[in-house]
Design an enzyme around this catalytic site. Structure first.
Site, mmCIF file in Angstrom:
data_model
loop_
_atom_site.group_PDB
_atom_site.id
_atom_site.type_symbol
_atom_site.label_atom_id
_atom_site.label_comp_id
_atom_site.label_asym_id
_atom_site.label_seq_id
_atom_site.Cartn_x
_atom_site.Cartn_y
_atom_site.Cartn_z
ATOM 1 N N TYR A 127 25.185 -78.343 -74.884
ATOM 2 C CA TYR A 127 26.672 -78.213 -74.809
ATOM 3 C C TYR A 127 27.313 -79.235 -75.314
ATOM 4 O O TYR A 127 28.440 -79.505 -76.157
ATOM 5 C CB TYR A 127 27.221 -77.695 -73.594
ATOM 6 C CG TYR A 127 26.900 -76.367 -73.209
ATOM 7 C CD1 TYR A 127 27.777 -75.228 -73.624
ATOM 8 C CD2 TYR A 127 25.789 -76.174 -72.263
ATOM 9 C CE1 TYR A 127 27.500 -73.971 -73.272
ATOM 10 C CE2 TYR A 127 25.309 -74.860 -72.202
ATOM 11 C CZ TYR A 127 26.249 -73.714 -72.525
ATOM 12 O OH TYR A 127 25.775 -72.598 -72.316
ATOM 13 N N ASN A 138 32.674 -66.442 -77.342
ATOM 14 C CA ASN A 138 32.173 -65.864 -78.678
ATOM 15 C C ASN A 138 31.952 -64.400 -78.826
ATOM 16 O O ASN A 138 31.014 -63.720 -78.176
ATOM 17 C CB ASN A 138 30.791 -66.505 -78.969
ATOM 18 C CG ASN A 138 29.992 -66.062 -80.343
ATOM 19 O OD1 ASN A 138 30.621 -65.492 -81.136
ATOM 20 N ND2 ASN A 138 28.631 -66.148 -80.194
ATOM 21 N N GLU A 141 12.372 -66.404 -81.523
ATOM 22 C CA GLU A 141 12.718 -67.610 -82.517
ATOM 23 C C GLU A 141 11.642 -68.652 -82.328
ATOM 24 O O GLU A 141 11.757 -69.523 -83.166
ATOM 25 C CB GLU A 141 14.200 -68.112 -82.643
ATOM 26 C CG GLU A 141 15.168 -67.202 -83.052
ATOM 27 C CD GLU A 141 16.632 -67.626 -82.849
ATOM 28 O OE1 GLU A 141 16.843 -68.931 -82.815
ATOM 29 O OE2 GLU A 141 17.372 -66.932 -83.283
ATOM 30 N N CYS A 182 24.896 -68.146 -80.180
ATOM 31 C CA CYS A 182 25.293 -69.003 -78.916
ATOM 32 C C CYS A 182 24.229 -69.030 -78.046
ATOM 33 O O CYS A 182 24.178 -69.927 -77.101
ATOM 34 C CB CYS A 182 26.679 -68.638 -78.195
ATOM 35 S SG CYS A 182 26.513 -66.841 -77.945
ATOM 36 N N HIS A 183 23.294 -67.933 -78.281
ATOM 37 C CA HIS A 183 22.078 -68.171 -77.530
ATOM 38 C C HIS A 183 21.101 -69.309 -77.519
ATOM 39 O O HIS A 183 20.261 -69.915 -76.893
ATOM 40 C CB HIS A 183 21.147 -66.973 -77.678
ATOM 41 C CG HIS A 183 20.820 -66.735 -78.840
ATOM 42 N ND1 HIS A 183 21.364 -66.140 -80.063
ATOM 43 C CD2 HIS A 183 19.659 -67.270 -79.639
ATOM 44 C CE1 HIS A 183 20.817 -66.150 -81.190
ATOM 45 N NE2 HIS A 183 19.468 -66.654 -81.110
#
Length: 162
Positions: free
Chosen positions: A99, A123, A158, A131-132
């Site tokens: 963040y 979002n 990912e 945002c993940h």
């Protein structure tokens, strides 16, 4: 008044609700049980047509064949939220940011980290606006409107998590 068009997609993270504006730009992507997620309202029109590219790209993403979405998107938000959301688009597939790093990317002071977190939590385009990929300063999985289990699943897909 513009009619909101919508469709549902069944995916590995649950049934997604997608909405689009009159121009076909994606305006929201919600997951089941999402904090602040959208639900179909009276007057909305079910129309899968505008969502073909999104459906194809999401299928490729979930098959680990797509690393970057190329979709027309239009999300409503304050200028501050727009800056935060644009910074999310800069976090590449397979990487994470804190963040504080997102705050720094938009030129916000360290004291703005809470506001950045609020903007990230608002979002409206989960998954396609990543945002993940934002985690706590200590590396912990924190605050995902779609649920921490989905965040963990997406980051595992990912290759961020084992």
């Amino acid at each position: 008044m513009t009619t909101v068009r919508f469709t549902h997609l069944d995916t590995p993270v649950g049934r997604l609700l997608l909405t689009a504006d009159a121009d076909g730009a994606l305006t929201s992507l919600s997951v089941p049980g999402q904090k602040g997620g959208r639900t179909v309202l009276d007057g909305w029109r079910h129309d899968p047509g505008p969502f073909r590219a999104a459906a194809d790209q999401l299928a490729a993403y979930f098959a680990a064949e797509l690393k970057e979405f190329a979709l027309p998107m239009r999300a409503s938000g304050t200028e501050f939220r727009q800056r935060v959301w644009a910074a999310l688009d800069e976090v590449p597939y397979g990487a994470t940011a804190t963040y504080g790093e997102v705050a720094a990317r938009i030129g916000a002071p360290r004291a703005a980290v809470r506001a950045v977190g609020g903007a990230i939590g608002a979002n409206p385009l989960l998954i396609v606006r990543p945002c993940h990929r934002v985690i706590g300063a200590n590396g912990m999985m924190t605050g995902y409107a779609g649920g921490l289990e989905r965040k963990t699943w997406l980051l595992t897909l990912e290759g961020v998590l084992p």
